[in-house]
Scaffold this motif. Structure first.
Motif, mmCIF file in Angstrom:
data_model
loop_
_atom_site.group_PDB
_atom_site.id
_atom_site.type_symbol
_atom_site.label_atom_id
_atom_site.label_comp_id
_atom_site.label_asym_id
_atom_site.label_seq_id
_atom_site.Cartn_x
_atom_site.Cartn_y
_atom_site.Cartn_z
ATOM 1 N N MET A 177 19.166 8.468 -8.325
ATOM 2 C CA MET A 177 18.102 9.433 -8.025
ATOM 3 C C MET A 177 17.749 9.483 -6.538
ATOM 4 N N GLY A 178 18.430 8.668 -5.746
ATOM 5 C CA GLY A 178 18.217 8.702 -4.305
ATOM 6 C C GLY A 178 16.900 8.118 -3.840
ATOM 7 N N VAL A 179 16.338 7.175 -4.600
ATOM 8 C CA VAL A 179 15.038 6.606 -4.225
ATOM 9 C C VAL A 179 15.131 5.110 -3.899
ATOM 10 N N ARG A 180 16.337 4.615 -3.697
ATOM 11 C CA ARG A 180 16.504 3.197 -3.378
ATOM 12 C C ARG A 180 15.780 2.845 -2.076
ATOM 13 N N ALA A 181 15.952 3.645 -1.058
ATOM 14 C CA ALA A 181 15.312 3.348 0.232
ATOM 15 C C ALA A 181 13.796 3.370 0.107
ATOM 16 N N LEU A 182 13.270 4.339 -0.651
ATOM 17 C CA LEU A 182 11.818 4.405 -0.862
ATOM 18 C C LEU A 182 11.328 3.150 -1.571
ATOM 19 N N PHE A 183 12.081 2.690 -2.557
ATOM 20 C CA PHE A 183 11.713 1.494 -3.315
ATOM 21 C C PHE A 183 11.708 0.256 -2.418
ATOM 22 N N GLU A 184 12.771 0.063 -1.651
ATOM 23 C CA GLU A 184 12.936 -1.173 -0.888
ATOM 24 C C GLU A 184 12.147 -1.201 0.417
ATOM 25 N N ARG A 185 11.974 -0.025 1.043
ATOM 26 C CA ARG A 185 11.334 0.002 2.366
ATOM 27 C C ARG A 185 9.841 0.284 2.308
ATOM 28 N N ALA A 186 9.395 0.916 1.236
ATOM 29 C CA ALA A 186 7.978 1.291 1.167
ATOM 30 C C ALA A 186 7.273 0.676 -0.034
ATOM 31 N N GLU A 187 7.723 1.011 -1.240
ATOM 32 C CA GLU A 187 6.972 0.641 -2.436
ATOM 33 C C GLU A 187 6.921 -0.872 -2.664
ATOM 34 N N LEU A 188 8.059 -1.536 -2.616
ATOM 35 C CA LEU A 188 8.063 -2.984 -2.870
ATOM 36 C C LEU A 188 7.311 -3.770 -1.796
ATOM 37 N N PRO A 189 7.498 -3.492 -0.510
ATOM 38 C CA PRO A 189 6.693 -4.193 0.505
ATOM 39 C C PRO A 189 5.195 -3.945 0.364
ATOM 40 N N LEU A 190 4.815 -2.794 -0.177
ATOM 41 C CA LEU A 190 3.395 -2.501 -0.354
ATOM 42 C C LEU A 190 2.736 -3.439 -1.362
ATOM 43 N N CYS A 191 3.518 -4.036 -2.257
ATOM 44 C CA CYS A 191 2.945 -4.992 -3.222
ATOM 45 C C CYS A 191 2.221 -6.109 -2.490
ATOM 46 N N ARG A 192 2.837 -6.613 -1.456
ATOM 47 C CA ARG A 192 2.220 -7.695 -0.662
ATOM 48 C C ARG A 192 0.993 -7.165 0.091
ATOM 49 N N VAL A 193 1.131 -6.008 0.699
ATOM 50 C CA VAL A 193 0.028 -5.439 1.482
ATOM 51 C C VAL A 193 -1.188 -5.189 0.590
ATOM 52 N N LEU A 194 -0.968 -4.562 -0.561
ATOM 53 C CA LEU A 194 -2.080 -4.250 -1.464
ATOM 54 C C LEU A 194 -2.709 -5.519 -2.028
ATOM 55 N N SER A 195 -1.883 -6.528 -2.301
ATOM 56 C CA SER A 195 -2.414 -7.805 -2.798
ATOM 57 C C SER A 195 -3.343 -8.439 -1.781
ATOM 58 N N GLU A 196 -2.930 -8.433 -0.526
ATOM 59 C CA GLU A 196 -3.769 -9.009 0.526
ATOM 60 C C GLU A 196 -5.052 -8.203 0.714
ATOM 61 N N MET A 197 -4.955 -6.882 0.574
ATOM 62 C CA MET A 197 -6.155 -6.045 0.682
ATOM 63 C C MET A 197 -7.134 -6.348 -0.450
ATOM 64 N N GLU A 198 -6.608 -6.513 -1.668
ATOM 65 C CA GLU A 198 -7.476 -6.811 -2.807
ATOM 66 C C GLU A 198 -8.159 -8.160 -2.631
ATOM 67 N N LEU A 199 -7.439 -9.129 -2.097
ATOM 68 C CA LEU A 199 -8.022 -10.455 -1.895
ATOM 69 C C LEU A 199 -9.069 -10.432 -0.780
ATOM 70 N N ALA A 200 -8.778 -9.683 0.283
ATOM 71 C CA ALA A 200 -9.718 -9.626 1.403
ATOM 72 C C ALA A 200 -10.960 -8.834 1.043
ATOM 73 N N GLY A 201 -10.768 -7.743 0.297
ATOM 74 C CA GLY A 201 -11.892 -6.889 -0.058
ATOM 75 C C GLY A 201 -12.489 -6.228 1.173
ATOM 76 N N PHE A 202 -13.681 -5.671 1.032
ATOM 77 C CA PHE A 202 -14.371 -5.084 2.177
ATOM 78 C C PHE A 202 -15.871 -5.090 1.897
ATOM 79 N N GLN A 203 -16.640 -5.070 2.959
ATOM 80 C CA GLN A 203 -18.091 -5.113 2.832
ATOM 81 C C GLN A 203 -18.657 -3.712 2.631
ATOM 82 N N VAL A 204 -19.693 -3.625 1.826
ATOM 83 C CA VAL A 204 -20.377 -2.350 1.621
ATOM 84 C C VAL A 204 -21.877 -2.555 1.823
#
Length: 273
Positions: A177-204
């Motif tokens: 389907m031509g989405v290998r690059a999207l999976f490996e370069r964007a979506e999978l690395p975002l798992c780590r980024v989003l996890s760190e964001m969830e752990l850090a949270g933000f103040q309101v």
């Protein structure tokens, strides 16, 4: 898929080290961790028709935390399901979260973004043509110091085998389907980024949010009263009643009519305005 699987519950650290050395030399292993890292099941092929499975539990293996540090290091390539959630669990407990090369849930999403749900059973039915057992291994007390529930253990291994089967099935589909690059370069690395964001949270500013809510509520109440003044009492949240008020009672220019009455979607109301 027909084959055999030899399984073991690892209780000896020397055996754990032996398996870790084996996995470091492989192109990947498949794994599923219990919530709160209360256990890890690992499966890998043995080069024949079947495979091998090893279960690690904190109450059965002395040095369990050392195993987690070694297994989730970048030295062992891993396939799993819902990698973001697992990454968050690992990081929250101070363990490494490296070496993930495939997420079956994420791949399922990229291949069919409209499915809505990407649990193992649904993916297994859709892509492997078979159901997996009920996830009894997630029940409280399935794995305790007094022993393991054989049914829960079997379900856990079956689900881990499904992860491996989905990897074999979905990975080539990403290329097709031509989405290998999207999976490996964007979506999978975002798992780590989003996890760190969830752990850090933000103040309101809780007080500011409360005040904003009060202002919006007062504005909505004021608008509702104006509407009732012009049109009388009716259920504003009912598209059917709203259509009757606008187009039948007030005689405004009507849009298209549906089976349940006049259309009151955003485009129609915007044109009326």
């Amino acid at each position: 898929v027909v084959g055999t699987c030899e399984s073991e519950i690892v209780t000896d650290w020397r055996r754990a080290e032996e398996l870790l050395d084996i996995w470091r030399g492989r192109d990947h292993v498949s794994c599923l961790a219990l919530p709160h890292l209360e256990g890890v099941c690992v499966e890998w092929g043995d080069g024949k028709a079947g495979g091998r499975a090893a279960v690690f539990l904190p109450g059965r293996l002395e040095g369990y935390n050392d195993f987690l540090r070694a297994f989730f290091s970048p030295e062992i390539p891993k396939v799993s399901h819902e990698v973001k959630d697992l990454t968050r669990e690992l990081l929250s407990e101070g363990f490494p979260a490296e070496g993930f090369l495939f997420d079956t849930a994420l791949a399922g999403y990229l291949l069919d973004a409209t499915a809505g749900h990407y649990d193992l059973n649904r993916l297994s039915i859709s892509w492997l043509g078979q159901e997996v057992p009920k996830a009894s291994y997630l029940a409280d007390g399935a794995f305790t110091g007094m022993g393991e529930d054989p049914e829960a253990l079997g379900a856990w291994m079956s689900h881990t085998a499904a992860v491996e089967g989905l990897y074999q099935k979905l990975s080539p589909k990403l290329d097709a389907m031509g989405v290998r690059a999207l999976f490996e370069r964007a979506e999978l690395p975002l798992c780590r980024v989003l996890s760190e964001m969830e752990l850090a949270g933000f103040q309101v500013d809780a007080r500011a949010l409360q005040e904003m809510g009060e202002v919006l509520t007062a504005a909505i109440d004021n608008l509702e009263q104006k509407i009732y003044t012009y049109a009388g009492a009716f259920n504003i949240n009912s598209p059917k009643q709203l259509g009757e008020v606008l187009f039948d009672r007030l005689g405004l220019p009507a849009g298209k009519k549906t089976k349940t009455g006049w259309s009151t979607n955003a485009d129609v109301l915007d044109k009326l305005r």
